[in-house]
Write an enzyme that holds these catalytic residues in place. Sequence first.
Site, PDB file in Angstrom:
ATOM      1  N   LYS A  34       0.832  -1.215   0.000  1.00 55.64           N
ATOM      2  CA  LYS A  34       0.000   0.000   0.000  1.00 55.64           C
ATOM      3  C   LYS A  34       0.861   1.258   0.000  1.00 55.64           C
ATOM      4  O   LYS A  34       0.633   2.186  -0.770  1.00 55.64           O
ATOM      5  CB  LYS A  34      -0.935   0.035   1.230  1.00 55.64           C
ATOM      6  CG  LYS A  34      -1.875  -1.156   1.319  1.00 55.64           C
ATOM      7  CD  LYS A  34      -2.856  -1.026   2.480  1.00 55.64           C
ATOM      8  CE  LYS A  34      -2.241  -1.162   3.867  1.00 55.64           C
ATOM      9  NZ  LYS A  34      -1.687  -2.493   4.176  1.00 55.64           N
TER      10      LYS A  34
ATOM     11  N   ARG B 217      -9.528   0.253   9.233  1.00 55.91           N
ATOM     12  CA  ARG B 217      -9.163  -1.144   9.486  1.00 55.91           C
ATOM     13  C   ARG B 217     -10.184  -1.858  10.343  1.00 55.91           C
ATOM     14  O   ARG B 217      -9.948  -3.013  10.736  1.00 55.91           O
ATOM     15  CB  ARG B 217      -7.812  -1.217  10.192  1.00 55.91           C
ATOM     16  CG  ARG B 217      -6.695  -1.005   9.240  1.00 55.91           C
ATOM     17  CD  ARG B 217      -5.390  -1.384   9.871  1.00 55.91           C
ATOM     18  NE  ARG B 217      -4.358  -1.074   8.920  1.00 55.91           N
ATOM     19  CZ  ARG B 217      -3.081  -1.265   9.123  1.00 55.91           C
ATOM     20  NH1 ARG B 217      -2.657  -1.744  10.249  1.00 55.91           N
ATOM     21  NH2 ARG B 217      -2.210  -0.952   8.204  1.00 55.91           N
TER      22      ARG B 217
ATOM     23  N   ARG C 243      11.722  -6.624   4.862  1.00 54.79           N
ATOM     24  CA  ARG C 243      11.633  -5.187   5.145  1.00 54.79           C
ATOM     25  C   ARG C 243      12.182  -4.890   6.548  1.00 54.79           C
ATOM     26  O   ARG C 243      12.850  -3.896   6.767  1.00 54.79           O
ATOM     27  CB  ARG C 243      10.166  -4.757   5.034  1.00 54.79           C
ATOM     28  CG  ARG C 243       9.918  -3.299   5.296  1.00 54.79           C
ATOM     29  CD  ARG C 243       8.495  -2.909   4.915  1.00 54.79           C
ATOM     30  NE  ARG C 243       7.546  -3.118   5.991  1.00 54.79           N
ATOM     31  CZ  ARG C 243       6.224  -2.890   5.891  1.00 54.79           C
ATOM     32  NH1 ARG C 243       5.702  -2.507   4.752  1.00 54.79           N
ATOM     33  NH2 ARG C 243       5.432  -3.086   6.905  1.00 54.79           N
TER      34      ARG C 243
ATOM     35  N   ARG D 250      11.718  -1.211  11.680  1.00 55.88           N
ATOM     36  CA  ARG D 250      10.412  -1.390  12.322  1.00 55.88           C
ATOM     37  C   ARG D 250      10.408  -2.653  13.160  1.00 55.88           C
ATOM     38  O   ARG D 250      10.548  -3.751  12.646  1.00 55.88           O
ATOM     39  CB  ARG D 250       9.313  -1.462  11.249  1.00 55.88           C
ATOM     40  CG  ARG D 250       8.889  -0.104  10.756  1.00 55.88           C
ATOM     41  CD  ARG D 250       7.781  -0.207   9.751  1.00 55.88           C
ATOM     42  NE  ARG D 250       6.602  -0.927  10.249  1.00 55.88           N
ATOM     43  CZ  ARG D 250       5.448  -0.960   9.604  1.00 55.88           C
ATOM     44  NH1 ARG D 250       5.320  -0.326   8.458  1.00 55.88           N
ATOM     45  NH2 ARG D 250       4.433  -1.632  10.098  1.00 55.88           N
TER      46      ARG D 250
ATOM     47  N   ARG E  85      -0.446  -9.527  13.498  1.00 54.68           N
ATOM     48  CA  ARG E  85      -1.065  -8.502  12.632  1.00 54.68           C
ATOM     49  C   ARG E  85      -2.014  -9.149  11.630  1.00 54.68           C
ATOM     50  O   ARG E  85      -3.051  -8.592  11.305  1.00 54.68           O
ATOM     51  CB  ARG E  85       0.016  -7.687  11.927  1.00 54.68           C
ATOM     52  CG  ARG E  85       0.527  -6.564  12.832  1.00 54.68           C
ATOM     53  CD  ARG E  85       1.964  -6.225  12.584  1.00 54.68           C
ATOM     54  NE  ARG E  85       2.234  -5.590  11.325  1.00 54.68           N
ATOM     55  CZ  ARG E  85       3.440  -5.603  10.734  1.00 54.68           C
ATOM     56  NH1 ARG E  85       4.452  -6.242  11.312  1.00 54.68           N
ATOM     57  NH2 ARG E  85       3.622  -4.983   9.607  1.00 54.68           N
TER      58      ARG E  85
HETATM   59  P1  ADP Z   1       1.244  -2.686   8.184  1.00 57.87           P
HETATM   60  O1  ADP Z   1       0.218  -2.422   7.126  1.00 57.87           O
HETATM   61  O2  ADP Z   1       2.534  -3.167   7.635  1.00 57.87           O
HETATM   62  O3  ADP Z   1       0.755  -3.524   9.314  1.00 57.87           O
HETATM   63  P2  ADP Z   1       1.100   0.089   9.142  1.00 57.87           P
HETATM   64  O4  ADP Z   1       2.291   0.936   9.012  1.00 57.87           O
HETATM   65  O5  ADP Z   1      -0.094   0.413   8.309  1.00 57.87           O
HETATM   66  O6  ADP Z   1       1.660  -1.340   8.866  1.00 57.87           O
HETATM   67  O7  ADP Z   1       0.617   0.032  10.662  1.00 57.87           O
HETATM   68  C1  ADP Z   1       1.494  -0.248  11.725  1.00 57.87           C
HETATM   69  C2  ADP Z   1       0.712  -0.352  13.035  1.00 57.87           C
HETATM   70  O8  ADP Z   1       0.056   0.904  13.303  1.00 57.87           O
HETATM   71  C3  ADP Z   1      -0.410  -1.378  13.068  1.00 57.87           C
HETATM   72  O9  ADP Z   1       0.048  -2.671  13.383  1.00 57.87           O
HETATM   73  C4  ADP Z   1      -1.299  -0.790  14.169  1.00 57.87           C
HETATM   74  O10 ADP Z   1      -0.782  -1.035  15.456  1.00 57.87           O
HETATM   75  C5  ADP Z   1      -1.203   0.692  13.921  1.00 57.87           C
HETATM   76  N1  ADP Z   1      -2.274   1.139  13.000  1.00 57.87           N
HETATM   77  C6  ADP Z   1      -2.105   1.663  11.745  1.00 57.87           C
HETATM   78  N2  ADP Z   1      -3.289   1.967  11.192  1.00 57.87           N
HETATM   79  C7  ADP Z   1      -4.242   1.632  12.099  1.00 57.87           C
HETATM   80  C8  ADP Z   1      -5.654   1.689  12.119  1.00 57.87           C
HETATM   81  N3  ADP Z   1      -6.363   2.167  11.080  1.00 57.87           N
HETATM   82  N4  ADP Z   1      -6.302   1.267  13.236  1.00 57.87           N
HETATM   83  C9  ADP Z   1      -5.623   0.807  14.279  1.00 57.87           C
HETATM   84  N5  ADP Z   1      -4.292   0.704  14.320  1.00 57.87           N
HETATM   85  C10 ADP Z   1      -3.591   1.112  13.250  1.00 57.87           C
END
Ligand code: ADP
Length: 193
Positions: free
Chosen positions: A14, A89, A128, A134, A146
């Site tokens: 994404k 999400r 990654r 990260r 996740r």
């Molecule tokens: P990825 O898609 O690789 O899991 P992101 O960078 O989108 O990584 O998100 C990292 C973390 O940030 C998630 O595991 C969560 O803890 C938090 N997070 C991101 N977006 C949301 C969301 N919309 N609702 C709740 N937590 C979120």
Amino acid sequence: MINIVLFGKPGAGKGTQAEFLKQKYNLVHISTGDVFRFNLKNDTLLGKQAKEYMDRGDLVPDELTIKMLQDEIEKNTEATGFLFDGFPRTIAQAEALDEFLASKNWDVTATIALEADDEILIKRLLERGKTSGRVDDQDESKIRNRYEEYNHKTAPLIDYYTSKNLFYSVNGIGTIEEITRRLSLIIDDFIDK
Ligand code: ADP
């Protein structure tokens, strides 16, 4: 105004695609993960509140996330469109987004999912994690958590957007350019309308 939700499991690409699409279509890119990481790094109150969830690979509670997203939209009310990456999400987040956009006479134009097989994605994330710094990408059990979160809380959004005729998906396996092209084919259709 076009508002695109980029949808997909962790590692689906994404963020990579968002970098291209935001330029091509002049959209404001809001990555909730990036905003959380920025707050974590700067040790803000929001960062402190989100940290324990992010470290475990759990979703941050809706209340905090929705508030943060609304603030990001408010900072950019002159935008000609948004690209939401990592939001919504959960169903509650999707409902809040609909309501908030409606309050501005906007709506979600389309939700586009990047599809890829779990095992391929988990390998990508571990790769990654070697360079991104990260912590949530460095430990397979956190990555699997996740995916659990995704399956329980995020996957129901597919039905949510399908029932509104807003759900599209593209194959997320291929070169970056190929995938940008697949996404653009869908977005171009909305721009012509
Ligand atoms: P990825 O898609 O690789 O899991 P992101 O960078 O989108 O990584 O998100 C990292 C973390 O940030 C998630 O595991 C969560 O803890 C938090 N997070 C991101 N977006 C949301 C969301 N919309 N609702 C709740 N937590 C979120």
